[in-house]
Design a protein around this motif. Structure first.
Motif, mmCIF file in Angstrom:
data_model
loop_
_atom_site.group_PDB
_atom_site.id
_atom_site.type_symbol
_atom_site.label_atom_id
_atom_site.label_comp_id
_atom_site.label_asym_id
_atom_site.label_seq_id
_atom_site.Cartn_x
_atom_site.Cartn_y
_atom_site.Cartn_z
ATOM 1 N N ARG A 62 0.821 -1.206 0.000
ATOM 2 C CA ARG A 62 0.000 0.000 0.000
ATOM 3 C C ARG A 62 0.859 1.262 0.000
ATOM 4 O O ARG A 62 0.517 2.274 -0.600
ATOM 5 C CB ARG A 62 -0.911 -0.015 1.232
ATOM 6 N N GLY A 63 2.009 1.152 0.652
ATOM 7 C CA GLY A 63 2.903 2.301 0.748
ATOM 8 C C GLY A 63 3.392 2.786 -0.605
ATOM 9 O O GLY A 63 3.673 3.978 -0.774
ATOM 10 N N THR A 120 0.248 4.596 -2.470
ATOM 11 C CA THR A 120 -0.180 5.883 -1.929
ATOM 12 C C THR A 120 0.962 6.901 -1.903
ATOM 13 O O THR A 120 0.787 8.001 -1.406
ATOM 14 C CB THR A 120 -0.723 5.708 -0.498
ATOM 15 N N ALA A 121 2.112 6.528 -2.443
ATOM 16 C CA ALA A 121 3.259 7.439 -2.414
ATOM 17 C C ALA A 121 3.116 8.507 -3.495
ATOM 18 O O ALA A 121 2.256 8.429 -4.365
ATOM 19 C CB ALA A 121 4.547 6.655 -2.617
ATOM 20 N N SER A 146 -6.308 -3.980 3.055
ATOM 21 C CA SER A 146 -7.269 -3.244 2.242
ATOM 22 C C SER A 146 -7.077 -3.552 0.762
ATOM 23 O O SER A 146 -7.598 -2.846 -0.091
ATOM 24 C CB SER A 146 -7.126 -1.736 2.513
#
Lengths: 556, 555
Positions: free
Chosen positions: A447-448, A451-452, A473
């Motif tokens: 996810r990191g 969303t970066a 998620s």
């Protein structure tokens, strides 16, 4: 053995399923299975809550015994709703008069007596039909292409029709789900009403005949299809005309004059119609049900057939009278964003039929049934002239929307985390190079990364999106080999991959959490390690599969 | 069909103590009341330091409105109250019990999930009798207006609802207060940020380690050089079988020092002084954070607009002066006064006067004077002047100053000063009272702590991992993602940290066409909805939809 084995299901799927289980005994068995199996706390809670709810319901008070003085007026209103026996109600009324003698409570009971027994008016009096345009001369009735709506007189309705939508030459899943549900509903229906009504699958399109057998395998008794080159893409005018021509029997007052009789059917219109609540299905369902002068319950999540006791004078014809309508399709749909459910009923009224009773169904509401290739059924090609007017709208171009990426079926998943931060584009490239070394592999992301604020060069940008996210998620994957490069292993990521058979972590930080649940840990920068891995695989020096197999015996 | 919206006489937004008090009082006055709460249960979105007061001078107290509150919804009474002035390993402890008991009928430690959840059940019962009720998992996202006038609320989950009065008890990040233009989130110096750990205690450990009985409790405060010079302090309260240990800092100071809130909390947790209470096995149950308005600066003197009245944190009604931290009691009083005002206005046949009446009551009942002490406004002119601060620091740190402290202690001036409500209420918001004086006290008068603290608090990734989330759509939008505009959030956000990729805010160097940009990116998954970034970063900040986002089990 209960119908649902909870250990076969994800928690998210179980919620709606458990809601429909009414048998406490069955729930207890499910609870035992879960306890003996995966023993997941939320699942147990879910089942226990349901048991509690059902057991709670049984403690309802008996209206003929209960001390009304203990009940609030609202309680009494709820209580009398369940009582259909006038004597019990009159007894309640007496008890209330002897007791607290609340006006509002008495009114509740009295009005219930009225509605179960009807008013004393002469019941033999015949209703007189006044066409709406006579009754309301001041209103402007005509609609665009129909002067006004009439019931067909003494209409005959049978069967459940299922519109089977196709995409790219295949039935979409919801079509199969609806066929399975229709099969179950009509089997019960035939038993309940001692009837022999069928499930009819409707196929309209370019080359759809080949799908007829599939429809039968999923539960259809009869498949009615129509093929034409011009029908390769959904267009609502032509599809609506065809569906309605199929649905209306020979001699239908509003149907095609020269429509021939057919051996397999002898009725005017379908009893029930079911459409998928997809973009095209919603479009078609509204038009078809409108053309057939009936109603539509859109976006339903459950269907069942039973009788309904109705007191609405618009339906019964006489105020205060109750009438039982049987064979009513109960169409349940979420309201208030799913906070509440409404059940929609489509019921005839005096001088006006409402058939077919039609619904569109939210994809995924029903289980995907197992096909039975042995099932037999009848395949009927529907013949009718197709008016060129129906094809005035031409589809000149179309694009396929990206349907997302399913990572769950791969043997190998290469997942990248924020370790690619120094050069995100190269990181993705290296990940893809490694993916290419396997027959059945794909790229996942933490996810990191998604969303970066990383900037990706155009050629790898398509690989960076929510549809590749692994974790709480995102997607949950259990490949044979999971290669996590530059991923620290936060718990939200872990839940998406820790069921993988063999986990190989690449990280510069030997203290990273992921090391704790990896089978192999390579300390190093993914920008160095990934190319090395790829090269060894290319040269055949490294056999990850063997590594994975060996991983079971030589832990760590 | 806009006229078909549902209508209630009163809509209360938020089921914390302010909303509960308002709803209960409305219901007691026979007003048809609907309460909307965005959490899965009341309390699931709430964190507080953990002490609730009932003041002798207050017109309403929570146990007055909700009988059995103390027996059923609180943890332990806070009988004793200490301030520990820390300088390295030396600690000077001052007994503040007298100040704590001034005007205090009782004071208990609470955990918000339990407390608010308990209130929810009562409020639902009471409001249902009026034809309303309490709904959870409904997020009110704004005000419904007709012809410019506020007439109701709009929600994510339901159709708009009209009401004759709207009580906004929607917390420190009140979307309704902002919508009405009554509050803004601009100045970091108007806010505190608190972070807190709930620490599990083995059975009997609290009684043994604090030397108290099962029905007794203690409160401890900490100040001095524990916190890298950041203005603020620490707290420890005893619950039934857990401890609430937290730190509260001025947000502007946190930002100025680029301090990491979770590390400051760890500095407290690992200080030798706490070894006697924490033992060797440290088990943290929950990590939480909250923004706290500084009522001295933001308590709204006129917290109403048309049919809308603000209560509690939404109106900045959070009294934090020096060691006194009182919020929930003021929210209760304000909520009940707002309700009372509406009931009176309704009885007089002119509901439009309710807001004015509420404002009057806040003044005449003394609430406003507690929130914005007149003496502070005067004193701050001098006290917060930079040169005065500098001078003060020099004096305190000089040999003469140290000697003065010793004299003060001997003569009892010290304890008297700390226990004087007046002295505490004029404490300036500078380093002097928070850091310099306590440190000097610790150094000059403190006893050396010889215990060894061996505990290891969990790292931030594990703290985030242990929280429960139902992640919905991102609820915060980063308007300006340059580090210059929003970079402060990387350290100030309690679930983000420099060089930590698993938090909300991550700073990133992004190369584009040969040049490098310093940016921040935002992922709202680990968000604890404290609101810090709404102030220190350039964001478009909303709460998540009903039932979504973080769910505190302790609070």
């Amino acid at each position: 053995m209960p119908d649902i084995d909870p250990t076969d299901h994800e928690i998210a799927d179980l919620g709606p399923k458990i809601k429909d289980v009414e048998d406490v005994q069955e729930l207890e068995e499910m609870l035992a299975l879960e306890k003996g199996g995966e023993d997941r706390v939320p699942v147990k809670t879910l089942i226990e809550d349901r048991i509690e709810k059902l057991s709670g319901e049984e403690e309802t008070v008996d209206p003929s015994e209960v001390d009304l003085a203990d009940q609030t007026v609202a309680d009494i209103a709820n209580l009398v709703r369940e009582v259909d026996d006038g004597d019990v109600l009159r007894d309640m009324l007496e008890r209330e008069k002897d007791g607290k003698d609340r006006k509002s409570a008495k009114e509740q009971i009295e009005s219930r007596i009225d509605s179960v027994e009807g008013s004393d008016e002469d019941e033999s009096e015949d209703l007189e039909y006044v066409p709406p345009e006579e009754k309301h001369p001041d209103l402007d009735h005509p609609t665009a292409d129909k002067q006004w709506v009439h019931a067909i007189e003494d209409g005959v309705y049978e069967d459940m029709w299922v519109y089977c939508e196709t995409q790219q030459g295949d039935l979409i899943n919801v079509s199969k789900e609806m066929l399975g549900k229709a099969r179950g509903l009509m089997d019960e229906y035939n038993e309940e009403y001692d009837a022999d009504e069928q499930v009819i699958a409707v196929l309209i399109g370019d080359s759809v005949e080949e799908l007829a057998e599939v429809c039968i395998a999923y539960g259809a008794d009869v498949v009615v299809y129509l093929e034409d080159d011009r029908l390769s893409r959904f267009r609502h005018k032509s599809y609506t005309e065809i569906f309605c021509d199929m649905a209306r029997g020979a001699g239908h007052p509003y149907g095609r004059a020269d429509r021939p009789e057919e051996d397999w059917r002898d009725y005017d219109e379908p009893r029930y119609t079911v459409f998928p609540a997809t973009n095209n299905g919603r479009d078609l369902s509204a038009l078809v049900q409108g053309e057939l002068d009936s109603g539509l319950a859109s976006d339903c999540s459950d269907l069942f057939i039973e009788s309904a006791m109705i007191s609405n004078p618009a339906k019964t014809g006489r105020p205060g009278e109750k009438k039982e309508f049987d064979r009513i399709l109960h169409m349940k749909r979420p309201d208030f964003s799913g906070f509440e459910y409404s059940t929609i009923l489509c019921i005839d009224k005096p001088f006006r039929e409402f058939h077919p009773q039609g619904a569109s169904v939210i994809p995924g509401s029903f289980d995907l049934p197992d096909p039975d290739p042995e099932r037999e059924g009848e395949i009927v090609e529907h013949e009718m002239p197709l008016d060129d007017e129906w094809f005035r709208v031409e589809v000149t171009d179309f694009d396929q929307l990206d349907s997302g990426v399913d990572l769950s079926g791969n043997d190998v998943v290469v997942a990248l985390g924020r370790g690619i931060g120094d050069d995100p584009t190269e990181g993705i490239e290296l990940g893809l190079d490694l993916v290419d070394q396997f027959e059945d592999a794909d790229l996942g992301l933490s996810r990191g990364v998604i969303t970066a604020s990383y900037q990706f060069a155009g050629h790898v940008e398509q690989y960076v999106g929510m549809d590749r996210q692994i974790g709480e998620s995102g997607q949950v994957v259990e490949p044979d080999v999971y290669i996590a490069a530059g991923i620290s292993g936060a718990v939200q990521h872990k839940v998406g991959m820790d069921e993988s058979d063999t986990i190989i972590a690449i990280n510069t930080d030997p203290e990273a959490d992921i090391v704790d649940f990896s089978d192999y840990f390579i300390e190093g920068d993914l920008f160095d390690v990934l190319p090395e891995l790829t090269e060894s695989l290319e040269k055949g020096e490294l056999d990850v599969k063997a590594l994975a197999d060996g991983g079971n015996t030589t832990d760590d | 069909m806009t006229d078909d919206y549902e209508h209630y006489e009163a809509v209360v937004v938020g089921a914390g103590p302010g909303g509960a008090a308002a709803a209960a009082t409305l219901a007691n006055n026979g007003v048809e009341t609907l309460v909307l709460e965005r959490g899965v249960e009341a309390g699931s979105k709430n964190v507080s330091g953990g002490l609730i007061y009932a003041e002798q001078s207050a017109p309403y107290t929570i146990d007055g409105l909700f009988p059995n509150f103390r027996e059923e919804a609180t943890e332990r009474p806070a009988d004793e109250y200490y301030l520990h002035n820390v300088a390295g390993n030396k600690v000077k402890t001052v007994d503040m019990t007298d100040l704590h008991h001034t005007d205090t009928e009782w004071c208990d430690s609470v955990l918000r999930r339990r407390m608010d959840g308990w209130l929810e059940d009562r409020v639902h019962e009471m409001t249902r009798e009026t034809g309303g009720g309490l709904l959870t998992e409904v997020r009110v996202n704004g005000l419904l207006r007709e012809g410019g006038e506020i007439v109701g609320v709009t929600c994510d989950e339901l159709d708009p609802i009209k009401a004759d009065v709207i009580v906004a008890a929607d917390g420190v990040n009140s979307e309704l207060a902002r919508d009405a233009g009554l509050m803004d989130w601009d100045e970091p110096d108007e806010w505190f940020q608190g972070v807190k750990a709930i620490v599990d205690m083995p059975e009997g450990a609290i009684e043994e380690r604090f030397d108290i009985r099962e029905d007794e409790g203690e409160a401890h405060l900490f100040s001095g050089d524990l916190f890298e010079g950041v203005r603020g302090g620490g707290l420890l309260y005893t619950n039934e079988d857990t401890l609430s240990i937290g730190t509260v800092f001025h947000l502007d100071s946190l930002v100025a020092e680029q301090a990491e809130p979770h590390e400051l909390l760890d500095a407290l947790l690992t200080h030798p002084l706490l070894a006697q209470w924490l033992g060797d096995d440290y088990e943290e149950i929950e990590y939480g954070a909250k923004l706290v308005p500084d009522s001295k600066k933001v308590a709204h003197p006129s917290p109403h607009e048309g049919r809308l009245m603000l209560v509690g944190d939404a109106a900045g009604q959070m009294q934090a002066q020096g060691p006194i931290i009182k919020g929930m009691n003021h929210a209760v009083t304000a909520g009940a006064l707002a309700a009372e005002a509406f009931a009176q206005a309704q009885a007089r046949g002119d509901e439009s006067t309710a807001g004015e009446l509420y404002e009057q009551k806040l003044r005449t009942e003394g609430v406003m004077d507690k929130l914005r002490p007149p003496q502070y406004e005067l004193a701050s002119v001098v006290g917060e002047n930079e040169r005065v601060t500098e001078l003060g620091e020099r004096v305190v740190n000089s040999p003469l100053g140290r000697a003065g402290l010793k004299v003060a202690e001997k003569t009892g001036v010290l304890e008297r000063g700390f226990n004087s409500p007046f002295v505490m209420s004029i404490m300036p918001d500078t380093k002097l009272p928070y850091v310099t004086i306590p440190t000097a006290l610790g150094e000059a008068l403190g006893d050396r702590v010889t215990d060894e603290n061996t505990i290891q608090p969990p790292d931030l990734a594990d703290r985030i991992g242990d929280l429960t989330y139902d992640v919905g759509d991102p609820h915060i939008e980063l308007v300006d993602n340059s580090f210059a505009a929003s970079g402060d959030a990387v350290s100030a956000c309690p679930v983000s940290a420099t060089d930590f990729g698993g938090g909300c805010y991550r700073d990133e160097k992004v190369k584009t066409n040969g040049s490098e940009e310093h940016l921040v990116s935002l992922d709202t998954q680990p968000c604890v909805e404290c609101g810090t970034c709404a102030i220190v970063a350039d964001t478009d900040w909303d709460h998540p939809a009903g039932g979504k986002g973080v769910e505190f089990k302790q609070g």
